[in-house]
Design an enzyme around this catalytic site. Structure first.
Site, PDB file in Angstrom:
ATOM      1  N   LYS A   8       0.852  -1.198   0.000  1.00 45.20           N
ATOM      2  CA  LYS A   8       0.000   0.000   0.000  1.00 45.20           C
ATOM      3  C   LYS A   8       0.880   1.236   0.000  1.00 45.20           C
ATOM      4  CE  LYS A   8       1.005   1.240   4.386  1.00 45.20           C
ATOM      5  NZ  LYS A   8       1.814   2.463   4.697  1.00 45.20           N
ATOM      6  N   GLY A  92      11.070  -1.850   5.502  1.00 42.35           N
ATOM      7  CA  GLY A  92      11.442  -0.543   6.019  1.00 42.35           C
ATOM      8  C   GLY A  92      11.206   0.553   5.007  1.00 42.35           C
ATOM      9  N   ASP A 132      -1.837  -0.878  10.746  1.00 43.60           N
ATOM     10  CA  ASP A 132      -2.347  -0.814   9.369  1.00 43.60           C
ATOM     11  C   ASP A 132      -2.749  -2.179   8.820  1.00 43.60           C
ATOM     12  OD1 ASP A 132       0.181  -1.871   9.166  1.00 43.60           O
ATOM     13  OD2 ASP A 132       0.873  -0.540   7.578  1.00 43.60           O
TER      14      ASP A 132
END
Length: 267
Positions: A8, A92, A132
């Site tokens: 995303k 990351g 999330d």
């Protein structure tokens, strides 16, 4: 049985309040993109997790997919499974790869073992794993608020545009990014700003992490500057970094950025 877990991006990310539980209230728009990990479930004598592809920090025994499976296994007495995770989404990078893997694992378990769990029930399992993670259950453009785990559907389709994602060789720690960010109430909600024409997003739709992250990693700021110089209509760092995405009106190639960074086209 396998699933393709997509990444995303965050179309804006505003940190509005520090919560008593240590989390932050925020406003963001999650948008799924075409960059995938592969999650597979195989019948096995013992439950385990095998990770292939991109190296990720930590051991397989601590992987979020294994935690997700064991939570469901405890509640539904599921037989042992081997989880095979093929990592392709950069780590990351602010792309939610780990959260996506866990959410798609939850959906895969629900499907394979005919658990009949609703979207809301699946989201509740996902919420225990990361702020999330629950987004990837419904996996469609969403305005997110609270910790980033409450959602409202939004009508947003960027498919007519050409999207590029640039990932520098920098790992930004989410915990570190949160330590240095400043919270404030926005004058206009991101929920309203996202409905502006794309040509008006620049300078209005912001990522509050950019100030502190760019200060420490000016290379990321340079990527964003170069994307605009290459004709992007809109560019922004995703999540807490380090990746930067850009939306173009037409297809482009960015060989100069490819020299130093990993560039994904038409994501």
């Amino acid at each position: 049985m396998l699933a393709f877990a997509n990444a995303k991006i965050n179309l804006g990310l505003l940190l509005t309040e520090k919560r008593a539980d240590g989390y932050h209230n925020l406003q963001t728009v999650f948008y799924p993109v075409k960059l995938y990990d592969v999650v597979e479930l195989i019948d096995a004598d013992q439950t385990s997790c095998i990770i292939k592809g991109i190296d990720i920090p930590g051991s397989a025994e601590d992987n979020i997919c294994l935690k997700a499976f064991k939570a469901l296994q405890a509640d539904f007495k599921l037989p042992n499974q081997q989880i095979v995770l093929l990592k392709n989404i950069p780590v990351g990078a602010g792309l939610g790869g780990g959260s996506a893997d866990a959410a798609f694992l939850i959906k895969l378990v629900n499907q394979k073992f005919n658990l009949g769990l609703s979207i809301e029930q699946l989201q509740n399992y996902a919420r225990t794993l990361g702020a999330d993670c629950a987004f990837f259950i419904a996996n469609k453009p969403s305005y997110a608020y609270a910790k980033g785990d409450e959602f409202e559907d939004i009508a947003l389709d960027l498919s007519p545009y050409f999207m590029v994602l640039v990932k520098p060789a920098i790992h930004v720690s989410t915990a570190e990014a949160y330590q240095n960010v400043k919270v404030k109430q926005p004058s206009t909600s991101l929920k309203d700003l996202i409905h502006l024409p794309l040509s008006q997003w620049k300078g209005r739709i912001l990522n509050d992490f950019e100030v502190s992250v760019f200060a420490k990693y000016p290379q990321i700021d340079e990527i964003k500057t170069k994307l605009y110089a290459s004709g992007a209509t809109f560019a922004l760092m995703s999540g807490s970094g380090s990746s930067v995405f850009a939306i173009f009106e037409k297809p482009v190639l960015l060989p100069e950025l490819e020299k130093e960074h990993k560039v994904f086209y038409n994501v």
